[in-house]
Design an enzyme around this catalytic site. Structure first.
Site, PDB file in Angstrom:
ATOM      1  N   LYS A  54      34.286   6.547 -64.447  1.00 62.33           N
ATOM      2  CA  LYS A  54      33.095   5.817 -64.872  1.00 62.33           C
ATOM      3  C   LYS A  54      32.075   5.779 -63.736  1.00 62.33           C
ATOM      4  CE  LYS A  54      34.195   4.066 -69.006  1.00 62.33           C
ATOM      5  NZ  LYS A  54      35.183   5.071 -69.378  1.00 62.33           N
TER       6      LYS A  54
ATOM      7  N   SER B 267      36.310  15.542 -75.790  1.00 59.96           N
ATOM      8  CA  SER B 267      35.072  15.905 -75.101  1.00 59.96           C
ATOM      9  C   SER B 267      33.906  15.331 -75.894  1.00 59.96           C
ATOM     10  CB  SER B 267      34.950  17.416 -74.991  1.00 59.96           C
ATOM     11  OG  SER B 267      34.965  17.986 -76.271  1.00 59.96           O
TER      12      SER B 267
END
Lengths: 420, 144
Positions: B99, B62
């Site tokens: 993305k 993360s």
């Protein structure tokens, strides 16, 4: 016009949706218990892997060519099939789901000015929305539509859609199409066909009507007419309840104790009852069977079965599970090692069409019915086998699925992972 | 625009009016809400196309200030055509990645979803890359 939408190498395609890296590479999917190849990518077919080839016989082809092997993941395939069906339903007035990977579309009365473009569009839409490549064949009859869809697979230039309707085109295709690949021509007819000199679909369509009726009975006559462009196989968007129902599996290891065999067969019986109840039927008769491993030729071979009858018909979990366990105890023979077992409901009737005997125990029946309802409700919500009978043991099936892919679309804990 | 936040909109075809079996009416003021039973269905809000919607889960390290964290569930709809600036699950050179896709004249560039983090560089997609946009992310489910 009718269309047939047929998913290409369906089980393999389902795996590839989530594994795009396997595109263009040899892939096979195995049957229950990782026994035989039941789906093959085109690359695997090109390596000479035959439909139904047992894994142990193709091991060296698999290793030499780095064939990717999957165990069957029926939760995934069922969900992907549902998605393709949804897309098809959005594109056609009526859809008949023929199998997990095939559906007929009834285009009679649909306003479509360019069937060829329509076929290609439906194929492209299925691919885009679900990831599954689908071959769409359109023709004046269902039998010809099936042939048209096979053409899409042979000729990538058709871009997944083929409209076959001009008599000269149909003739050209049928002249090259082997008769045994025609829908509805059974293997049992092959001797007669050879005798009559019929090798292609075209030869069959050219037989005299008299010879067809004499040799191939009604189904053969229907196929003959359909090949000649006359539709006569009904479009069925309603599914007939099944007349037979079988649940059987082969085991990862041979079973040689009566208690293990009982718990397996009882679990199959319980599954079969769930299916039976889902279609609102009763069974009057059940065959319980078990067999040894036919590939181990040096060991004693055996196939035995027990027939159980339910004169008043039943769809009760408890009654059937107890009967299945009792049947297994009777057929079990400690001299043998069992590789496969199952139950088969051989006489099925619709519940609302069946008159039971006057002297049955109505009160007990109602109690059993309530128990079965509760079982279905609990197991339907929390998963099969949550509540089960003692004889079923821990309720797991002793089959192997060593190479199963994650249930990407049906389990929260198995979602495909993506990196940021 | 922060497209990962929820934008509630009215659900047009809500099956919210279920008929009630009204039994014996007891004494007292009748409820003005009688006969009306509405509820919100989260699935209807988040899944517009049931045939083409799939779920993915964010994996890996993360990042500080990231839009997405490990464990988040991405709702991906293949019915949505990739557009300039969309967040998408992409498959590039054998790996899944999420993305922001910038579609320019010279082709696509994959930008990290988190604009503040400089550790992740934009990836230009070239002819040598094995690349496909698997599906466009329409929602992100995040544990608060």
């Amino acid at each position: 016009m009718f269309a047939l939408a047929d998913c290409n190498n369906f089980f393999v395609s389902c795996e590839r949706v989530f594994r795009p890296d396997l595109e263009g590479r040899p892939v096979i999917v195995l049957s229950n218990n990782d026994g035989c190849a039941v789906a093959r990518s085109n690359e695997a077919k090109a390596l000479g892997i035959k439909m139904g080839a047992p894994l142990f016989k193709i091991r060296d082809i698999v290793e030499r060519n780095q064939v990717t092997v999957f165990s069957g993941n029926y939760a995934l395939y069922g969900d992907m099939s549902r998605r393709v069906q949804e897309v098809l339903r959005s594109q056609a007035p009526s859809v008949e789901v023929y199998s997990i990977d095939e559906a007929f579309l009834d285009l009679r009365g649909a306003v479509i000015d360019d069937f060829d473009a329509y076929a290609k569009r439906v194929s492209a839409l299925c691919r885009k929305l679900t990831g599954i490549p689908v071959s769409v064949g359109i023709a004046p009859t269902k039998t010809l539509a099936k042939i048209a869809s096979k053409l899409c697979k042979q000729y990538p230039k058709l871009r997944g859609g083929c409209y076959m309707h001009r008599p000269q085109d149909i003739e050209k295709v049928l002249r090259k199409f082997p008769v045994d690949d025609v829908w509805g021509i059974g293997r049992r007819s092959m001797k007669k066909l050879a005798y009559l000199g019929v090798a292609t679909a075209w030869d069959y369509a050219q037989l005299r009507e008299y010879d067809v009726r004499k040799n191939f009975a009604l189904p053969g006559w229907r196929t003959w007419k359909e090949l000649r462009g006359v539709p006569c196989i009904e479009f069925e968007d309603y599914v007939e309840p099944r007349q037979h129902l079988c649940v059987s599996r082969s085991f990862a290891k041979e079973i040689d104790t009566v208690s293990d065999l009982c718990s397996q067969v009882a679990t199959f019986a319980d599954k079969a009852v769930t299916k039976l109840r889902a279609q609102g039927s009763l069974t009057l008769e059940m065959a319980v069977f078990a067999m040894t491993n036919r590939f181990h030729e040096d060991e004693p071979q055996n196939f035995s079965s027990q027939l159980v009858t339910f004169p008043d018909g039943t769809d009760d979990h408890r009654t059937v599970v107890i009967a299945a366990a009792e049947g297994t105890r009777r057929l079990f023979d400690p001299r043998f090692k069992y590789k496969k077992a199952g139950v088969l409901f051989t006489r099925i009737v619709q519940k609302d069409e069946f008159t039971p005997s006057l002297f049955r125990d109505v009160e007990a029946g109602e109690k059993d019915a309530r128990l079965s309802q509760v079982l279905d409700a609990i197991n339907g919500t929390f998963g099969n086998g949550t509540v089960r009978f003692g004889v079923q043991g821990d309720g797991t099936v002793l089959s192997s699925h060593e190479f199963r892919s994650p249930c990407y679309t049906t389990r929260w804990t198995e979602l495909p992972k993506v990196r940021i | 625009m922060n497209s990962s936040s929820f934008i509630p909109h009215p659900v047009a075809d809500a099956e919210s009016y279920e008929s009630l079996l009204v039994g014996a009416v007891k004494a007292g003021f009748p409820s003005p809400a009688e006969g009306v039973r509405e509820k919100l269905d989260l699935v209807k809000l988040l899944v517009r196309h049931t045939a083409s919607t799939f779920f993915f889960q964010v994996d890996g390290v993360s990042m500080v200030d990231a839009d997405m964290d490990e464990g988040d569930i991405l709702i991906v709809d293949r019915a949505v055509d990739p557009y300039n600036g969309c967040k998408a699950v992409c498959f590039i050179d054998g790996e899944y990645t999420v993305k922001r896709v910038e579609i320019g004249e010279s082709g696509a560039v994959l930008m990290p979803c988190n604009e503040h983090n400089t550790r992740y560089k934009p990836i230009p997609v070239g002819p040598d890359n094995d690349f496909l946009v698997w599906g466009v992310v329409t929602y992100v489910i995040k544990k608060a």
